[in-house]
Design a protein around this motif. Structure first.
Motif, PDB file in Angstrom:
ATOM      1  N   ASN A 327       0.821  -1.216   0.000  1.00  0.00           N
ATOM      2  CA  ASN A 327       0.000   0.000   0.000  1.00  0.00           C
ATOM      3  C   ASN A 327       0.856   1.268   0.000  1.00  0.00           C
ATOM      4  OD1 ASN A 327      -2.037  -1.927   0.330  1.00  0.00           O
ATOM      5  ND2 ASN A 327      -2.201  -1.568   2.529  1.00  0.00           N
ATOM      6  N   LEU A 328       1.717   1.375  -1.004  1.00  0.00           N
ATOM      7  CA  LEU A 328       2.621   2.519  -1.102  1.00  0.00           C
ATOM      8  C   LEU A 328       2.440   3.246  -2.424  1.00  0.00           C
ATOM      9  CD1 LEU A 328       3.998   1.019   1.280  1.00  0.00           C
ATOM     10  CD2 LEU A 328       6.196   1.528   0.232  1.00  0.00           C
ATOM     11  N   VAL A 329       2.768   4.529  -2.394  1.00  0.00           N
ATOM     12  CA  VAL A 329       2.909   5.333  -3.604  1.00  0.00           C
ATOM     13  C   VAL A 329       4.335   5.885  -3.591  1.00  0.00           C
ATOM     14  CG1 VAL A 329       2.115   7.340  -4.895  1.00  0.00           C
ATOM     15  CG2 VAL A 329       0.463   5.923  -3.638  1.00  0.00           C
ATOM     16  N   ILE A 330       5.078   5.639  -4.690  1.00  0.00           N
ATOM     17  CA  ILE A 330       6.506   5.966  -4.700  1.00  0.00           C
ATOM     18  C   ILE A 330       6.870   6.656  -6.009  1.00  0.00           C
ATOM     19  CG2 ILE A 330       8.854   5.056  -4.516  1.00  0.00           C
ATOM     20  CD1 ILE A 330       7.779   2.650  -3.078  1.00  0.00           C
ATOM     21  N   ARG A 331       7.768   7.629  -5.893  1.00  0.00           N
ATOM     22  CA  ARG A 331       8.374   8.256  -7.077  1.00  0.00           C
ATOM     23  C   ARG A 331       9.888   8.321  -6.886  1.00  0.00           C
ATOM     24  NH1 ARG A 331       7.316  14.448  -9.047  1.00  0.00           N
ATOM     25  NH2 ARG A 331       7.764  14.765  -6.836  1.00  0.00           N
ATOM     26  N   SER A 332      10.624   7.880  -7.905  1.00  0.00           N
ATOM     27  CA  SER A 332      12.084   7.944  -7.872  1.00  0.00           C
ATOM     28  C   SER A 332      12.587   8.199  -9.283  1.00  0.00           C
ATOM     29  CB  SER A 332      12.679   6.634  -7.336  1.00  0.00           C
ATOM     30  OG  SER A 332      14.091   6.645  -7.477  1.00  0.00           O
ATOM     31  N   MET A 333      12.903   9.435  -9.581  1.00  0.00           N
ATOM     32  CA  MET A 333      13.342   9.796 -10.925  1.00  0.00           C
ATOM     33  C   MET A 333      14.797   9.431 -11.185  1.00  0.00           C
ATOM     34  SD  MET A 333      10.980  11.065 -12.858  1.00  0.00           S
ATOM     35  CE  MET A 333      11.876  12.003 -14.086  1.00  0.00           C
ATOM     36  N   VAL A 334      15.572   9.157 -10.124  1.00  0.00           N
ATOM     37  CA  VAL A 334      16.996   8.886 -10.280  1.00  0.00           C
ATOM     38  C   VAL A 334      17.289   7.394 -10.226  1.00  0.00           C
ATOM     39  CG1 VAL A 334      19.267   9.213  -9.218  1.00  0.00           C
ATOM     40  CG2 VAL A 334      17.680  11.141  -9.407  1.00  0.00           C
ATOM     41  N   SER A 335      16.596   6.650  -9.364  1.00  0.00           N
ATOM     42  CA  SER A 335      16.948   5.255  -9.161  1.00  0.00           C
ATOM     43  C   SER A 335      15.734   4.364  -9.357  1.00  0.00           C
ATOM     44  CB  SER A 335      17.571   5.075  -7.775  1.00  0.00           C
ATOM     45  OG  SER A 335      18.223   3.827  -7.686  1.00  0.00           O
ATOM     46  N   ALA A 336      15.209   3.736  -8.301  1.00  0.00           N
ATOM     47  CA  ALA A 336      14.080   2.817  -8.442  1.00  0.00           C
ATOM     48  C   ALA A 336      13.094   3.015  -7.305  1.00  0.00           C
ATOM     49  CB  ALA A 336      14.565   1.370  -8.457  1.00  0.00           C
ATOM     50  N   GLU A 354       3.435  -5.679  -2.390  1.00  0.00           N
ATOM     51  CA  GLU A 354       2.105  -5.742  -2.984  1.00  0.00           C
ATOM     52  C   GLU A 354       1.376  -4.409  -2.868  1.00  0.00           C
ATOM     53  OE1 GLU A 354       0.003  -8.832  -0.939  1.00  0.00           O
ATOM     54  OE2 GLU A 354      -0.106  -7.749   0.959  1.00  0.00           O
ATOM     55  N   ASN A 355       0.481  -4.190  -3.815  1.00  0.00           N
ATOM     56  CA  ASN A 355      -0.374  -3.000  -3.824  1.00  0.00           C
ATOM     57  C   ASN A 355       0.467  -1.720  -3.804  1.00  0.00           C
ATOM     58  OD1 ASN A 355      -2.449  -4.900  -3.586  1.00  0.00           O
ATOM     59  ND2 ASN A 355      -2.616  -4.608  -1.374  1.00  0.00           N
ATOM     60  N   VAL A 356       1.297  -1.579  -4.821  1.00  0.00           N
ATOM     61  CA  VAL A 356       2.220  -0.441  -4.881  1.00  0.00           C
ATOM     62  C   VAL A 356       2.054   0.260  -6.230  1.00  0.00           C
ATOM     63  CG1 VAL A 356       4.639   0.279  -4.889  1.00  0.00           C
ATOM     64  CG2 VAL A 356       3.876  -1.528  -3.326  1.00  0.00           C
ATOM     65  N   LEU A 357       1.954   1.592  -6.177  1.00  0.00           N
ATOM     66  CA  LEU A 357       1.961   2.440  -7.368  1.00  0.00           C
ATOM     67  C   LEU A 357       3.299   3.143  -7.448  1.00  0.00           C
ATOM     68  CD1 LEU A 357       0.813   4.102  -9.763  1.00  0.00           C
ATOM     69  CD2 LEU A 357      -0.153   5.680  -8.063  1.00  0.00           C
ATOM     70  N   ILE A 358       3.981   2.977  -8.576  1.00  0.00           N
ATOM     71  CA  ILE A 358       5.243   3.671  -8.809  1.00  0.00           C
ATOM     72  C   ILE A 358       5.064   4.548 -10.035  1.00  0.00           C
ATOM     73  CG2 ILE A 358       7.699   3.408  -9.286  1.00  0.00           C
ATOM     74  CD1 ILE A 358       7.446   0.630  -7.907  1.00  0.00           C
ATOM     75  N   TRP A 359       5.250   5.846  -9.888  1.00  0.00           N
ATOM     76  CA  TRP A 359       4.914   6.790 -10.955  1.00  0.00           C
ATOM     77  C   TRP A 359       6.083   7.737 -11.199  1.00  0.00           C
ATOM     78  CZ3 TRP A 359       3.921  12.224 -10.235  1.00  0.00           C
ATOM     79  CH2 TRP A 359       4.062  12.657  -8.911  1.00  0.00           C
ATOM     80  N   TYR A 382       6.314 -10.259  -5.896  1.00  0.00           N
ATOM     81  CA  TYR A 382       5.771  -8.957  -6.284  1.00  0.00           C
ATOM     82  C   TYR A 382       4.344  -9.202  -6.763  1.00  0.00           C
ATOM     83  CZ  TYR A 382      10.697  -7.475  -6.487  1.00  0.00           C
ATOM     84  OH  TYR A 382      12.011  -7.205  -6.196  1.00  0.00           O
ATOM     85  N   ARG A 383       3.394  -8.444  -6.206  1.00  0.00           N
ATOM     86  CA  ARG A 383       1.992  -8.706  -6.519  1.00  0.00           C
ATOM     87  C   ARG A 383       1.205  -7.396  -6.554  1.00  0.00           C
ATOM     88  NH1 ARG A 383       0.804 -12.976  -2.866  1.00  0.00           N
ATOM     89  NH2 ARG A 383       0.702 -11.419  -1.188  1.00  0.00           N
ATOM     90  N   ASN A 384       0.403  -7.263  -7.596  1.00  0.00           N
ATOM     91  CA  ASN A 384      -0.477  -6.101  -7.742  1.00  0.00           C
ATOM     92  C   ASN A 384       0.325  -4.797  -7.740  1.00  0.00           C
ATOM     93  OD1 ASN A 384      -2.865  -4.729  -8.137  1.00  0.00           O
ATOM     94  ND2 ASN A 384      -3.398  -4.668  -5.962  1.00  0.00           N
ATOM     95  N   LEU A 385       1.165  -4.659  -8.758  1.00  0.00           N
ATOM     96  CA  LEU A 385       1.964  -3.446  -8.930  1.00  0.00           C
ATOM     97  C   LEU A 385       1.436  -2.656 -10.117  1.00  0.00           C
ATOM     98  CD1 LEU A 385       5.602  -4.847  -8.547  1.00  0.00           C
ATOM     99  CD2 LEU A 385       3.970  -4.215  -6.752  1.00  0.00           C
TER     100      LEU A 385
END
Length: 509
Positions: A327-336, A354-359, A382-385
């Protein structure tokens, strides 16, 4: 025309009851209204202009305050909000002489408060309430059975002069300061050999004021490795929740060799560019950890699971194991968004993401290692990405050749196996999958199931593989590489791969 608009008894014509007199008196009143407004504007012209400028001046600095800390004059005040009592005894930071003006150095006040709480361990410990204000301090240590509670509007500010930051030995599983040999700077908030520690609040903030550190690092003006914002070592039963961590000099939150750690409802921020190595959360040789319900936008990895570096991590022998990230929302323009490694020499296993949005990120989820690391990465789920505008979605990289010194064993090859990706979706992705195993470090037993990722490039090799063995179950888009066996939804083999060593890696896009 006006006389035809007489009111009726119908409720649907309610508007006529007030519209008729308005129309009837319109010509009579509108001249008086315009005259009144004109006179007022003429008489109070200077006042209105001043009021208009004051409004926008205040608004500008309020926004500046919200983004960067701003000027004390324009910092918002927060209404009193009751602080829950989570320990038998609660203290206020001001009881120990602290002043929240953003200028007074309050290190001694924090230290006195922690000493008072350390005497209450057998009685259930104590709580330190940090009220609204800007509490400048040098690094200080926590104690066992302690709750640090940050009220709404409370900001702990790290002093940005490195001479106030103590030097510590290198981490034993690194043998090196990470950026320089020898000692490293400690963290702003630190703890060692602790039990039952809570850092929480009404979304108060711990601000490392890392801008000076980042500049000195880029200019090579520092002789020691920068310190994290919060570092807890050799401890257990830790809860960190409901606060904001921002602008760390180095890694933001670093639990090291800890057990039973819960990290929940955090906001972690740093500039997405020119804030080097500001990882969000770095679990390092940790066991039984939950990271959930967080927003992370930083200048390096959002989360990076570690377990020591080359020969030092192999000798320390403390894996990171049993970690749940959800249940995370993550942004990383340099790495991951979420990484495992590259320092993983003690091993990493039993991790669920699981349950992660990476934008708006360079990479989404990544495993990185190299010859010399030793150790293993196994049993990773890794599940529901969801990937949104990501350059490369799934990455496994086996040539991340960065070493603490020349004494590592180049034949210490890590083991990568039993990794699954289920329900992976998204759009705006250039390369959905890049699994770069090698002859010495093959990637074994990888599974893809239910994957559909919208791509921005239509080239052939966008699902890239080298030295990887595994399977695809059901429908996967885009078309998987030839290294993987194909199964239908019922688990029946459709096509067997002819070679797991085919290389499709293409770094041109």
């Amino acid at each position: 025309m006006v006389e035809t608009l007489t009111p009726t008894s119908s409720s649907s014509c309610w508007w006529r009851r007030w519209w008729v007199p308005v129309i009837h008196n319109h010509n009579h009143n509108h001249r008086r209204w315009i005259s009144t407004i004109t006179n007022f504007l003429s008489t109070h012209k200077t006042f209105l202009i001043a009021l208009w400028f004051a409004f926008f001046f205040t608004l500008f600095y309020w926004q500046r305050d919200a983004a960067t800390g701003g000027l004390l004059l324009f910092r918002r005040t927060f209404p009193s909000r009751s602080i829950p009592k989570l320990r038998p005894v609660a203290f206020n930071l001001t009881d120990f002489g602290a002043v929240g003006d953003g200028v007074t150095v309050n290190t001694a006040a924090f230290e006195r408060a922690v000493r008072a709480i350390s005497r209450l361990g057998k009685k259930g410990g104590g709580q330190l309430d940090v009220p609204p204000g800007y509490w400048l301090t040098a690094p200080f240590n926590l104690t066992s059975h302690m709750t640090l509670f940050l009220a709404e509007g409370a900001v702990i500010l790290g002093i940005n002069d490195e001479k106030y930051w103590p030097l510590m030995p290198p981490l034993p599983s690194y043998g090196y300061g990470r950026e320089h040999p020898g000692p490293r700077y400690g963290s702003l908030i630190h703890g060692q050999n602790l039990k039952d520690v809570v850092i929480t609040g009404h979304n108060g903030t711990i601000n490392g004021q890392g801008q000076t550190w980042w500049t000195k690092y880029r200019q090579k003006l520092l002789n020691h490795t920068r310190g994290p914002l919060v570092q807890i070592m050799w401890s257990r039963d830790i809860l960190i929740s409901n606060i904001t961590l921002r602008d760390s000099p180095f890694w933001t939150l670093h639990p090291y060799d800890c057990k039973n750690v819960t990290i929940r409802n955090l906001t972690i921020l740093a500039p997405i560019f020119e804030a080097p190595n500001t990882d969000g959360i770095d679990p390092d040789s940790c066991e039984d950890m939950v990271i959930e319900d967080c927003y992370i936008s930083v200048g390096d990895d959002g989360i990076a699971i570690k377990s020591g570096w080359d020969q030092y991590g192999i000798a320390y022998r403390r894996p990171s194991v049993n970690i749940l990230i959800r249940n995370l929302v993550i942004r990383s323009m340099v790495s991951a968004g979420i990484s495992i490694g590259s320092e993983m020499s003690g091993g990493v296993s039993n991790v669920t993401v699981e349950n992660v949005l990476i934008w708006n990120s360079r990479r989404a989820v990544r495993i990185k290692t190299a010859p010399g690391r030793g150790g293993y990465v196994r049993n990773i789920i890794y599940r529901n990405l969801t990937f949104d505008n990501v350059r490369v979605g799934i990455v496994i990289k086996t040539d991340y050749n960065e070493h603490p010194d020349a004494a590592f064993d180049p034949k210490a090859f890590p083991i990568l196996k039993d990794i699954s990706y289920t329900s992976i979706h998204g759009e705006g992705v250039r390369v959905p999958v890049r699994i770069q195993g090698s002859e010495e470090i093959p990637v074994r037993n990888v599974t893809f199931w239910d994957m559909s990722v919208g791509i921005t490039y239509k080239k052939k090799h966008i699902f890239q593989c080298a030295f990887v063995e595994g399977r695809v179950i059901g429908t996967v888009f885009p078309a998987p590489c030839e290294n993987l066996d194909l199964y239908d939804e019922q688990g029946h083999l459709i096509k067997k791969s002819t070679s797991q060593n085919v290389s499709d890696i293409d770094y041109d896009f």
